[in-house]
Design a protein around this motif. Sequence first.
Motif, PDB file in Angstrom:
ATOM      1  N   SER A  24     -12.044  -5.786   6.699  1.00  0.00           N
ATOM      2  CA  SER A  24     -11.387  -4.570   6.058  1.00  0.00           C
ATOM      3  C   SER A  24     -10.430  -3.846   7.606  1.00  0.00           C
ATOM      4  CB  SER A  24     -12.874  -3.489   5.761  1.00  0.00           C
ATOM      5  OG  SER A  24     -13.134  -3.921   4.850  1.00  0.00           O
ATOM      6  N   VAL A  25      -9.494  -4.818   7.957  1.00  0.00           N
ATOM      7  CA  VAL A  25      -9.200  -4.421   9.178  1.00  0.00           C
ATOM      8  C   VAL A  25      -7.389  -5.102   9.025  1.00  0.00           C
ATOM      9  CG1 VAL A  25      -9.479  -6.101  10.527  1.00  0.00           C
ATOM     10  CG2 VAL A  25      -8.440  -4.499  11.073  1.00  0.00           C
ATOM     11  N   SER A  26      -6.077  -4.264   9.496  1.00  0.00           N
ATOM     12  CA  SER A  26      -4.595  -4.715   9.531  1.00  0.00           C
ATOM     13  C   SER A  26      -4.638  -5.994  10.484  1.00  0.00           C
ATOM     14  CB  SER A  26      -4.250  -3.528   9.576  1.00  0.00           C
ATOM     15  OG  SER A  26      -2.712  -4.163   9.373  1.00  0.00           O
ATOM     16  N   PHE A  27      -4.089  -7.000  10.580  1.00  0.00           N
ATOM     17  CA  PHE A  27      -3.954  -7.489  12.106  1.00  0.00           C
ATOM     18  C   PHE A  27      -2.348  -7.151  12.258  1.00  0.00           C
ATOM     19  CE2 PHE A  27      -5.559 -12.252  11.637  1.00  0.00           C
ATOM     20  CZ  PHE A  27      -7.318 -11.238  12.381  1.00  0.00           C
ATOM     21  N   GLY A  28      -1.303  -6.179  11.341  1.00  0.00           N
ATOM     22  CA  GLY A  28      -0.293  -6.408  11.517  1.00  0.00           C
ATOM     23  C   GLY A  28       0.301  -5.585  10.472  1.00  0.00           C
ATOM     24  N   THR A  81       1.019  -0.901   0.255  1.00  0.00           N
ATOM     25  CA  THR A  81      -0.173   0.465   0.481  1.00  0.00           C
ATOM     26  C   THR A  81       0.697   1.407  -0.127  1.00  0.00           C
ATOM     27  OG1 THR A  81      -0.016   1.138   2.140  1.00  0.00           O
ATOM     28  CG2 THR A  81      -1.329  -1.148   1.883  1.00  0.00           C
ATOM     29  N   ASP A  82      -0.059   2.277  -0.236  1.00  0.00           N
ATOM     30  CA  ASP A  82       1.084   3.533  -0.363  1.00  0.00           C
ATOM     31  C   ASP A  82       0.227   4.185   0.543  1.00  0.00           C
ATOM     32  OD1 ASP A  82      -1.424   4.568  -0.623  1.00  0.00           O
ATOM     33  OD2 ASP A  82      -1.133   5.908  -2.400  1.00  0.00           O
ATOM     34  N   ASP A 109      -6.484   0.811   3.232  1.00  0.00           N
ATOM     35  CA  ASP A 109      -7.598   0.541   1.464  1.00  0.00           C
ATOM     36  C   ASP A 109      -7.974   2.001   1.573  1.00  0.00           C
ATOM     37  OD1 ASP A 109      -8.870   0.674   4.270  1.00  0.00           O
ATOM     38  OD2 ASP A 109     -10.987  -0.799   3.513  1.00  0.00           O
ATOM     39  N   ASP A 110      -7.799   3.384   1.836  1.00  0.00           N
ATOM     40  CA  ASP A 110      -7.216   4.367   1.630  1.00  0.00           C
ATOM     41  C   ASP A 110      -7.281   5.335   0.687  1.00  0.00           C
ATOM     42  OD1 ASP A 110      -9.717   4.128   4.090  1.00  0.00           O
ATOM     43  OD2 ASP A 110      -7.978   5.672   5.323  1.00  0.00           O
ATOM     44  N   GLY A 113      -1.797   1.620  16.959  1.00  0.00           N
ATOM     45  CA  GLY A 113      -2.454   1.327  17.247  1.00  0.00           C
ATOM     46  C   GLY A 113      -3.714   1.217  16.504  1.00  0.00           C
ATOM     47  N   THR A 114      -4.795   2.343  17.270  1.00  0.00           N
ATOM     48  CA  THR A 114      -6.655   1.383  16.554  1.00  0.00           C
ATOM     49  C   THR A 114      -6.546   2.717  15.823  1.00  0.00           C
ATOM     50  OG1 THR A 114      -7.277   2.872  18.232  1.00  0.00           O
ATOM     51  CG2 THR A 114      -7.557   0.211  18.529  1.00  0.00           C
ATOM     52  N   ALA A 115      -5.682   3.259  15.485  1.00  0.00           N
ATOM     53  CA  ALA A 115      -6.280   4.252  14.276  1.00  0.00           C
ATOM     54  C   ALA A 115      -5.169   3.995  13.182  1.00  0.00           C
ATOM     55  CB  ALA A 115      -4.987   6.107  14.788  1.00  0.00           C
ATOM     56  N   GLY A 116      -4.394   3.249  13.375  1.00  0.00           N
ATOM     57  CA  GLY A 116      -3.695   2.612  12.011  1.00  0.00           C
ATOM     58  C   GLY A 116      -4.175   1.256  11.636  1.00  0.00           C
ATOM     59  N   TRP A 117      -5.571   0.656  12.057  1.00  0.00           N
ATOM     60  CA  TRP A 117      -6.302  -0.634  11.434  1.00  0.00           C
ATOM     61  C   TRP A 117      -6.822  -0.577  10.133  1.00  0.00           C
ATOM     62  CZ3 TRP A 117      -8.499  -3.153  16.259  1.00  0.00           C
ATOM     63  CH2 TRP A 117      -8.221  -3.473  17.368  1.00  0.00           C
ATOM     64  N   HIS A 118      -7.240   0.649   9.716  1.00  0.00           N
ATOM     65  CA  HIS A 118      -8.094   0.753   8.648  1.00  0.00           C
ATOM     66  C   HIS A 118      -8.123   1.324   7.338  1.00  0.00           C
ATOM     67  CE1 HIS A 118     -11.499  -1.288  11.387  1.00  0.00           C
ATOM     68  NE2 HIS A 118     -10.748  -0.959  12.178  1.00  0.00           N
ATOM     69  N   VAL A 119      -6.158   2.549   7.618  1.00  0.00           N
ATOM     70  CA  VAL A 119      -6.178   3.256   6.715  1.00  0.00           C
ATOM     71  C   VAL A 119      -6.274   2.588   5.274  1.00  0.00           C
ATOM     72  CG1 VAL A 119      -5.816   4.403   8.252  1.00  0.00           C
ATOM     73  CG2 VAL A 119      -4.232   3.377   7.833  1.00  0.00           C
TER      74      VAL A 119
END
Length: 208
Positions: A197-201, A141-142, A156-157, A148-154
């Motif tokens: 739609s969530v990042s495990f790591g 991804t770019d 696919d943005d 933290g939780t703020a980075g879980w869903h970014v």
Amino acid sequence: MGKSIFRSPVAWAALVSAVVVTALALSWFQPWKLFTDTYVDEALPGAGTTSAVPAPTSATPAPATPAPATPALTTLAPATPAPASKATPAANEILAAGTFVTHEHQTTGSAEIHRLANGRHQLVLRDLKTSNGPDLRVWLTDQPVIRGTAGWHVFDDGDWVELARLKGNRGNQVYDLPASVDPRDFRSVSIWCKRFSVSFGAADIKTT
């Protein structure tokens, strides 16, 4: 004797509905994967490994020149350097690397982008350790990696490319990049759960 409650059509309908909902929930969430692991141990490309290019050889040796019978004053010609090989062996090279951070599930290990001697690119995951889960994918991804939780869903943005399903949640593994993908266009790797739609790591991959 009392009557069984399951003789009621309403009770039977409720029971069937509960069974169906439970089956669908188990199929969707697959909770047993939290307690199982899939190990992968693929051969990893070695950095600095060259491609074999044989040195050119002469088909017929040049005839030897006999020495003069009576040596006189001899002028030595300057030495002529051997011609360089036209094909310089190429080598595998690590272009970028980074370390995984935890998002929704505890994740450790490292990610590397390799350019092989033949010009192809590969993503190498070393010592990956994360949770097993439903529908896990490997994404380039770019987007920056945010802890933290703020980075879980970014992830696919912006722009992303899916390399493959995750081969295993533990171990060493290699993924080929399509020829159309320029690794310089991406800055991170995510172990992405596509179903939720969530990042495990994820790992920031920085130029080495």
